[in-house]
Motif scaffolding. Structure first.
Motif, PDB file in Angstrom:
ATOM      1  N   ALA A 111       0.823  -1.219   0.000  1.00 22.18           N
ATOM      2  CA  ALA A 111       0.000   0.000   0.000  1.00 22.18           C
ATOM      3  C   ALA A 111       0.854   1.265   0.000  1.00 22.18           C
ATOM      4  N   GLY A 112       2.175   1.101   0.227  1.00 19.43           N
ATOM      5  CA  GLY A 112       3.066   2.257   0.196  1.00 19.43           C
ATOM      6  C   GLY A 112       3.508   2.744   1.562  1.00 19.43           C
ATOM      7  N   GLN A 168      -4.031   5.012   7.785  1.00 17.68           N
ATOM      8  CA  GLN A 168      -3.138   5.402   6.689  1.00 17.68           C
ATOM      9  C   GLN A 168      -3.254   4.424   5.521  1.00 17.68           C
ATOM     10  N   LYS A 169      -3.322   3.143   5.839  1.00 19.36           N
ATOM     11  CA  LYS A 169      -3.457   2.128   4.792  1.00 19.36           C
ATOM     12  C   LYS A 169      -4.769   2.301   4.033  1.00 19.36           C
ATOM     13  N   PHE A 170      -5.837   2.552   4.773  1.00 17.78           N
ATOM     14  CA  PHE A 170      -7.146   2.728   4.135  1.00 17.78           C
ATOM     15  C   PHE A 170      -7.125   3.921   3.181  1.00 17.78           C
ATOM     16  N   LEU A 171      -6.519   5.019   3.629  1.00 17.11           N
ATOM     17  CA  LEU A 171      -6.471   6.219   2.787  1.00 17.11           C
ATOM     18  C   LEU A 171      -5.641   5.985   1.530  1.00 17.11           C
ATOM     19  N   LEU A 172      -4.532   5.268   1.688  1.00 15.26           N
ATOM     20  CA  LEU A 172      -3.675   5.005   0.528  1.00 15.26           C
ATOM     21  C   LEU A 172      -4.336   4.046  -0.460  1.00 15.26           C
ATOM     22  N   GLN A 173      -5.033   3.059   0.059  1.00 15.91           N
ATOM     23  CA  GLN A 173      -5.662   2.069  -0.820  1.00 15.91           C
ATOM     24  C   GLN A 173      -6.954   2.586  -1.450  1.00 15.91           C
ATOM     25  N   ASN A 174      -7.623   3.512  -0.768  1.00 20.03           N
ATOM     26  CA  ASN A 174      -8.931   3.971  -1.242  1.00 20.03           C
ATOM     27  C   ASN A 174      -8.962   5.468  -1.525  1.00 20.03           C
ATOM     28  N   GLY A 175      -7.767   6.035  -1.773  1.00 28.44           N
ATOM     29  CA  GLY A 175      -7.701   7.474  -2.031  1.00 28.44           C
ATOM     30  C   GLY A 175      -8.562   7.902  -3.205  1.00 28.44           C
ATOM     31  N   TRP A 176      -8.512   7.116  -4.284  1.00 31.48           N
ATOM     32  CA  TRP A 176      -9.295   7.461  -5.479  1.00 31.48           C
ATOM     33  C   TRP A 176     -10.789   7.434  -5.180  1.00 31.48           C
ATOM     34  N   ILE A 178     -12.195   7.967  -2.217  1.00 28.54           N
ATOM     35  CA  ILE A 178     -12.517   9.116  -1.365  1.00 28.54           C
ATOM     36  C   ILE A 178     -12.640  10.376  -2.207  1.00 28.54           C
ATOM     37  N   VAL A 179     -11.680  10.553  -3.149  1.00 26.54           N
ATOM     38  CA  VAL A 179     -11.737  11.723  -4.038  1.00 26.54           C
ATOM     39  C   VAL A 179     -13.017  11.700  -4.864  1.00 26.54           C
ATOM     40  N   LEU A 180     -13.363  10.499  -5.363  1.00 27.62           N
ATOM     41  CA  LEU A 180     -14.582  10.362  -6.160  1.00 27.62           C
ATOM     42  C   LEU A 180     -15.821  10.712  -5.343  1.00 27.62           C
ATOM     43  N   LEU A 181     -15.852  10.257  -4.095  1.00 24.00           N
ATOM     44  CA  LEU A 181     -16.999  10.559  -3.226  1.00 24.00           C
ATOM     45  C   LEU A 181     -17.095  12.058  -2.944  1.00 24.00           C
ATOM     46  N   ILE A 182     -15.921  12.688  -2.750  1.00 28.48           N
ATOM     47  CA  ILE A 182     -15.920  14.140  -2.510  1.00 28.48           C
ATOM     48  C   ILE A 182     -16.455  14.877  -3.730  1.00 28.48           C
ATOM     49  N   ILE A 183     -15.976  14.448  -4.924  1.00 27.89           N
ATOM     50  CA  ILE A 183     -16.437  15.090  -6.165  1.00 27.89           C
ATOM     51  C   ILE A 183     -17.937  14.895  -6.345  1.00 27.89           C
ATOM     52  N   MET A 184     -18.398  13.666  -6.085  1.00 29.78           N
ATOM     53  CA  MET A 184     -19.832  13.385  -6.228  1.00 29.78           C
ATOM     54  C   MET A 184     -20.656  14.202  -5.239  1.00 29.78           C
ATOM     55  N   SER A 185     -20.129  14.344  -4.024  1.00 26.55           N
ATOM     56  CA  SER A 185     -20.840  15.142  -3.016  1.00 26.55           C
ATOM     57  C   SER A 185     -20.924  16.599  -3.444  1.00 26.55           C
ATOM     58  N   MET A 186     -19.787  17.117  -3.959  1.00 25.24           N
ATOM     59  CA  MET A 186     -19.772  18.512  -4.406  1.00 25.24           C
ATOM     60  C   MET A 186     -20.716  18.715  -5.586  1.00 25.24           C
TER      61      MET A 186
END
Length: 293
Positions: A111-112, A168-176, A178-186
């Protein structure tokens, strides 16, 4: 393990006895006094010490103990049952736990996340595991206990570290995601008040205007029927037709305007540039009051 045994001289003669022992070498070490002296009608207890090496296989081992003289001998068979010890169970559990930790650490690494410290800890734990297994072969219970204690501490420390890295692992693995959910929410926050609600209102208005148009057209047709049936005169017919036609044209013009308005909303507010502009405009503005002179 110690077993207390008892000898009783029921006769009136002093007995000088010797012991005989027959037990599998794969089982254990048994210690028993080699000789006994019993006076007349004397009763004496003695200890049979059984030492089972850590490496002994789980099984049931018969042990024959004989007491007697060169002329007679009495035998008793005792079954020694060797079960899985606490040490073996603990070692097996920790070995499995280490394998599980290695797999989990590899996931964090992929996961980095920097897992160098954890890998070092696992490497040291493997050495302890090897020492523990060797201590079983050498029947070194103190070394085994120390190795198990250190192993447990290392496993607990590794688990604690992984737990702190879970977010940290969750954010790295599911960053895309989370970004998609933020964009959809906006987009949802933008689209509902800026597009969906206005379009819904316009569609309702167009629907009402079209219903009104249908009523006016039906009324005009009815007026024409009345005129052709000579129920109304020509002047009245002309006045009614002019009025109704004027209303029909105005209604159609309103429908046309509403359709243009809906089209404009779709074209301007659903384009990426339009969305960005609207989002910028929707940011709260801070107004500073000028100090009055």
């Amino acid at each position: 393990k110690e077993i207390t045994a008892r000898l009783i001289n029921t006769g009136n003669t002093i007995l000088n006895l010797i012991s005989f022992l027959n037990v599998s070498k794969n089982c254990c070490n048994v210690f028993i006094p080699s000789s006994f002296k019993l006076n007349e009608r004397e009763e004496k207890e003695f200890q049979i010490k059984i030492q089972i090496p850590l490496s002994t296989n789980v099984s049931e081992y018969p042990m024959k103990i004989g007491i007697g003289t060169e002329y007679f001998k009495k035998e008793r068979t005792i079954n020694i049952i060797v079960r899985v010890s606490y040490y073996h169970t603990s070692l097996s559990d920790m070995e499995e736990e280490l394998r599980s930790l290695e797999e989990e650490i590899e996931e964090y690494k992929e996961a980095g996340i920097n897992t160098w410290d954890l890998e070092t800890l696992i490497g040291y734990s493997k050495i302890l595991l090897s020492n523990a297994n060797e201590s079983i072969s050498n029947d070194q219970i103190t070394v085994l206990e120390n190795s198990l204690s250190y192993l447990k501490n290392n496993i607990d420390a590794a688990r604690s570290s992984l737990s702190s890295m879970r977010t940290q692992k969750f954010l790295l693995q599911n960053g895309w995601l989370i970004v998609l959910l933020i964009i959809m929410s906006m987009l949802t926050i933008y689209l509902v008040p800026q597009v969906f609600i206005p379009l819904y209102k316009i569609e309702n208005e167009i629907r009402n205007l079209k219903s009104e148009e249908e009523i006016l057209v039906s009324s005009r047709v009815e007026t024409e029927k009345q005129y052709f049936m000579r129920k109304i005169d020509e002047k009245t017919f002309s006045n009614i037709m002019i009025t109704k036609q004027d209303k029909i044209l105005k209604t159609r013009a309103s429908i046309n305007e509403k359709e243009k308005e809906a089209k404009k909303i779709i074209e301007t507010r659903l384009k990426p540039i339009g969305i960005l502009r609207r989002l910028r405009e929707s940011k709260p503005k801070v107004f500073k009051k000028k100090d009055e002179k």
